[in-house]
Design an enzyme around this catalytic site. Structure first.
Site, PDB file in Angstrom:
ATOM      1  N   ASP A  79     -31.930  37.865  -5.789  1.00  0.00           N
ATOM      2  CA  ASP A  79     -32.364  36.680  -5.047  1.00  0.00           C
ATOM      3  C   ASP A  79     -32.130  36.889  -3.559  1.00  0.00           C
ATOM      4  O   ASP A  79     -31.470  37.841  -3.128  1.00  0.00           O
ATOM      5  CB  ASP A  79     -31.586  35.445  -5.549  1.00  0.00           C
ATOM      6  CG  ASP A  79     -32.260  34.133  -5.177  1.00  0.00           C
ATOM      7  OD1 ASP A  79     -33.325  34.157  -4.530  1.00  0.00           O
ATOM      8  OD2 ASP A  79     -31.709  33.076  -5.521  1.00  0.00           O
ATOM      9  N   LYS A  80     -32.697  35.953  -2.784  1.00  0.00           N
ATOM     10  CA  LYS A  80     -32.557  35.954  -1.325  1.00  0.00           C
ATOM     11  C   LYS A  80     -32.177  34.549  -0.888  1.00  0.00           C
ATOM     12  O   LYS A  80     -32.618  33.572  -1.493  1.00  0.00           O
ATOM     13  CB  LYS A  80     -33.922  36.323  -0.733  1.00  0.00           C
ATOM     14  CG  LYS A  80     -34.016  36.457   0.743  1.00  0.00           C
ATOM     15  CD  LYS A  80     -34.523  35.319   1.581  1.00  0.00           C
ATOM     16  CE  LYS A  80     -35.604  34.423   1.179  1.00  0.00           C
ATOM     17  NZ  LYS A  80     -36.025  33.451   2.218  1.00  0.00           N
ATOM     18  N   HIS A  81     -31.345  34.462   0.134  1.00  0.00           N
ATOM     19  CA  HIS A  81     -31.074  33.144   0.722  1.00  0.00           C
ATOM     20  C   HIS A  81     -31.294  33.234   2.226  1.00  0.00           C
ATOM     21  O   HIS A  81     -30.864  34.191   2.862  1.00  0.00           O
ATOM     22  CB  HIS A  81     -29.627  32.714   0.455  1.00  0.00           C
ATOM     23  CG  HIS A  81     -29.280  31.417   1.121  1.00  0.00           C
ATOM     24  ND1 HIS A  81     -29.604  30.200   0.573  1.00  0.00           N
ATOM     25  CD2 HIS A  81     -28.691  31.155   2.310  1.00  0.00           C
ATOM     26  CE1 HIS A  81     -29.217  29.240   1.394  1.00  0.00           C
ATOM     27  NE2 HIS A  81     -28.654  29.794   2.456  1.00  0.00           N
ATOM     28  N   SER A  82     -31.973  32.230   2.774  1.00  0.00           N
ATOM     29  CA  SER A  82     -32.159  32.195   4.227  1.00  0.00           C
ATOM     30  C   SER A  82     -31.361  31.039   4.803  1.00  0.00           C
ATOM     31  O   SER A  82     -31.276  29.968   4.193  1.00  0.00           O
ATOM     32  CB  SER A  82     -33.647  32.003   4.541  1.00  0.00           C
ATOM     33  OG  SER A  82     -33.807  31.521   5.858  1.00  0.00           O
ATOM     34  N   THR A 119     -38.126  25.410   1.145  1.00  0.00           N
ATOM     35  CA  THR A 119     -39.094  26.011   0.217  1.00  0.00           C
ATOM     36  C   THR A 119     -39.601  24.995  -0.815  1.00  0.00           C
ATOM     37  O   THR A 119     -40.787  24.979  -1.159  1.00  0.00           O
ATOM     38  CB  THR A 119     -38.430  27.209  -0.490  1.00  0.00           C
ATOM     39  OG1 THR A 119     -38.002  28.114   0.525  1.00  0.00           O
ATOM     40  CG2 THR A 119     -39.389  27.925  -1.417  1.00  0.00           C
ATOM     41  N   ARG A 167     -18.875  15.954   3.087  1.00  0.00           N
ATOM     42  CA  ARG A 167     -18.874  16.696   4.367  1.00  0.00           C
ATOM     43  C   ARG A 167     -19.893  16.115   5.329  1.00  0.00           C
ATOM     44  O   ARG A 167     -19.643  15.990   6.529  1.00  0.00           O
ATOM     45  CB  ARG A 167     -19.227  18.182   4.116  1.00  0.00           C
ATOM     46  CG  ARG A 167     -18.099  18.988   3.508  1.00  0.00           C
ATOM     47  CD  ARG A 167     -18.618  20.330   3.026  1.00  0.00           C
ATOM     48  NE  ARG A 167     -19.210  21.121   4.083  1.00  0.00           N
ATOM     49  CZ  ARG A 167     -20.188  22.014   3.893  1.00  0.00           C
ATOM     50  NH1 ARG A 167     -20.685  22.226   2.693  1.00  0.00           N
ATOM     51  NH2 ARG A 167     -20.666  22.697   4.903  1.00  0.00           N
ATOM     52  N   SER A 182     -20.436  26.733  -0.287  1.00  0.00           N
ATOM     53  CA  SER A 182     -21.529  25.847  -0.697  1.00  0.00           C
ATOM     54  C   SER A 182     -22.770  26.672  -1.056  1.00  0.00           C
ATOM     55  O   SER A 182     -23.356  26.511  -2.131  1.00  0.00           O
ATOM     56  CB  SER A 182     -21.823  24.879   0.457  1.00  0.00           C
ATOM     57  OG  SER A 182     -23.003  24.170   0.225  1.00  0.00           O
ATOM     58  N   LYS A 186     -23.930  27.957  -5.447  1.00  0.00           N
ATOM     59  CA  LYS A 186     -25.233  27.665  -6.086  1.00  0.00           C
ATOM     60  C   LYS A 186     -25.952  28.966  -6.437  1.00  0.00           C
ATOM     61  O   LYS A 186     -26.546  29.101  -7.503  1.00  0.00           O
ATOM     62  CB  LYS A 186     -26.099  26.822  -5.135  1.00  0.00           C
ATOM     63  CG  LYS A 186     -25.598  25.393  -5.030  1.00  0.00           C
ATOM     64  CD  LYS A 186     -26.329  24.601  -3.971  1.00  0.00           C
ATOM     65  CE  LYS A 186     -25.913  25.024  -2.588  1.00  0.00           C
ATOM     66  NZ  LYS A 186     -26.133  24.056  -1.520  1.00  0.00           N
ATOM     67  N   LYS A 187     -25.914  29.933  -5.518  1.00  0.00           N
ATOM     68  CA  LYS A 187     -26.613  31.199  -5.777  1.00  0.00           C
ATOM     69  C   LYS A 187     -25.961  31.940  -6.951  1.00  0.00           C
ATOM     70  O   LYS A 187     -26.646  32.484  -7.808  1.00  0.00           O
ATOM     71  CB  LYS A 187     -26.585  32.084  -4.518  1.00  0.00           C
ATOM     72  CG  LYS A 187     -27.541  31.603  -3.441  1.00  0.00           C
ATOM     73  CD  LYS A 187     -28.979  31.866  -3.831  1.00  0.00           C
ATOM     74  CE  LYS A 187     -29.975  31.236  -2.897  1.00  0.00           C
ATOM     75  NZ  LYS A 187     -31.358  31.280  -3.392  1.00  0.00           N
TER      76      LYS A 187
HETATM   77  N1  URA Z   1     -26.774  25.051   3.010  1.00  0.00           N
HETATM   78  C1  URA Z   1     -25.962  24.730   1.961  1.00  0.00           C
HETATM   79  O1  URA Z   1     -26.362  24.808   0.818  1.00  0.00           O
HETATM   80  N2  URA Z   1     -24.709  24.343   2.227  1.00  0.00           N
HETATM   81  C2  URA Z   1     -24.206  24.251   3.474  1.00  0.00           C
HETATM   82  O2  URA Z   1     -23.057  23.913   3.623  1.00  0.00           O
HETATM   83  C3  URA Z   1     -25.064  24.575   4.551  1.00  0.00           C
HETATM   84  C4  URA Z   1     -26.352  24.984   4.286  1.00  0.00           C
END
Ligand code: URA
Length: 451
Positions: A79-82, A119, A167, A182, A186-187
């Site tokens: 996977d990729k996260h931006s 996305t 937060r 955070s 999830k990833k």
């Molecule tokens: N994206 C997230 O999922 N969590 C954060 O704290 C900031 C950006």
């Protein structure tokens, strides 16, 4: 254990044990730790920081607060996260390109955040596309097609949902430790073997300075690798939009034109190929970055990535002929207004954030979390820095629900682009940039052993 004692230790700069962190996260998930205590804990972490070991423990505890997907597939799960930007529709092309090379990409994506697009909001502009399928459909599409891009389900990292909401209203969003946990909780809940991070840097990114981007990239890479997922990061330029469009349906249209080779987008192509190359090498689908680049380019030239994108869309409920007839399927705004150059000029600077804000003002993003998005609105034909614009050619086009908005917000967006006059001698041949482009890939961060 008592939450107040754990908060006191962190408040005084102490290092928490894995057991203490797990206790806090379990209480956060079950509700046994009160909202005030969660807020105080978050503030203590923001002010005193966490070591890498503490961040890994926090990330893993948050990952394990809900379902952790397990895959049994004949290829690596990648996977990729931006970190988010403007005209950043890379996921839409990258997932099918990596799938075409033998990877499996179960991509859990987010909605727009702040001035940046998301996305999921882009995919929602495809009629029928289900961004919240049940787990069975999600797994079926990943298995059969190779990729599926969907939204976070309720049972994925629920601790993050509650912590993020607290937060958001207690001035603790900016903690690098909490951002890291955070994003990665999830990833990692998606059961990945490898991950690549695209940390954006520039005036359209959350991290405007290189130092900030490096800090976030290093934290994400160290924690993800510490949690057992092979991870590298690229720091990429976000001082101008990546695609020449910003807005939900408009960016989906760019994705299809990219995948089918109907148009070429050099900066977008470079970022997508470089992120994909890292994924293939991390996933051991290619032994060098060069080999990976060649294979990824071939997925575009042969039409294989476009075909996989079409199957993903159809598999998740969208039209079966989406790739062939995307212009008929995507919603169109009622009013468009093009802002043209009245003489020969060069683009010297773009206030990228303002373009993202303009999309929100047009109704393409949210002011309140409950707002409905208008997928048809946005900006297209956005020029690039260094581009010489001829007389009567567009600087940008604004798509809006009303003629007034097309004019008013389009003008604001137009003024976010700085141009200077060009003399006859300075004019480059048609189609060429007037000066060397700034690098799009700024830095690579992470263990070298996979490259
Ligand atoms: N994206 C997230 O999922 N969590 C954060 O704290 C900031 C950006």
């Amino acid at each position: 254990m008592l939450p107040q004692e754990i908060i006191r230790r962190k408040r005084d700069g102490g290092k928490l044990t894995g057991a203490e962190i797990r206790f806090m996260v379990e209480g956060l998930t079950s509700g046994a730790v009160g909202e005030g205590q969660v807020a105080a804990f978050a503030m203590a972490v923001l002010l005193k920081g966490m070591s890498i070991d503490e961040r890994v423990a926090l990330t893993l505890a948050m990952r394990d607060s809900g379902t952790v997907l397990r895959w049994d597939l004949p290829g690596p799960v990648l996977d990729k996260h931006s970190s988010g930007g403007i005209g950043d529709n890379v996921s839409l092309m990258l997932a099918p390109m990596v799938a075409a090379c033998g990877g499996f990409v179960p991509m859990i994506s987010g909605r727009g955040l702040g001035h940046t697009g998301g996305t999921l909001d882009k995919l929602d502009s495809i009629p029928g596309y289900r961004t919240q399928p049940d787990n069975a459909l999600f797994e079926k599409v990943v298995r059969e097609v190779g990729c599926a891009i969907i939204g976070q389900t309720a049972d994925l990292a629920p601790a993050d949902k509650r912590l993020y909401a607290i937060r958001d209203v207690t001035g603790t969003v900016e903690s690098i430790d909490l951002i890291t946990a955070s994003i990665l909780s999830k990833k990692l809940a998606a059961g990945l073997d490898g991950l690549v991070l695209d940390v954006k840097c520039g005036n359209g990114a959350f991290m405007s300075s290189l130092g900030e981007a490096q800090g976030l990239a290093r934290s994400l890479v160290d924690v993800a690798n510490g949690a057992g997922v092979r991870t590298r990061a690229l720091i990429t330029d976000m001082n101008e939009p990546l695609a020449p469009a910003a807005g939900n349906a408009a960016e989906v249209a760019v994705a299809v034109a990219f995948l089918t080779r109907a148009k070429r987008f050099p900066r977008l192509e470079e970022v997508t190929i470089e992120l994909g190359a890292e994924m293939l090498v991390i996933g051991r689908l290619a032994s060098t970055l060069d080999e990976a680049r060649t294979r990824l380019t071939a997925t575009l030239d042969t039409g294989r990535a476009a075909e996989i994108f079409g199957r993903m869309v159809a598999g998740l409920g969208g039209p079966v002929d989406f790739v062939e007839r995307y212009q008929d399927h995507l919603p169109q705004a009622a009013h468009t207004r093009s802002f043209l150059s009245d003489r020969v000029q060069r683009v010297v600077d773009i206030d990228t954030r303002s373009l993202g804000v303009a999309v929100i003002e047009l109704g393409g993003g949210r002011v309140l979390p409950t707002d409905q998005i208008n997928p048809a609105v946005g900006l297209t034909d956005i020029v690039r820095i260094g581009q010489v614009v001829r007389r009567a050619s567009p600087i940008l086009t604004c798509h809006a629900a009303t003629a007034e908005k097309a004019e008013e917000i389009g003008l604001k967006a137009r003024l976010a682009i700085d141009l200077e006059d060009v003399t006859f001698e300075e004019q480059p041949p048609l189609g060429q940039m007037s000066e060397p482009e700034r690098p799009t890939i700024i830095e690579r961060i992470g263990p070298e052993e996979w490259t």
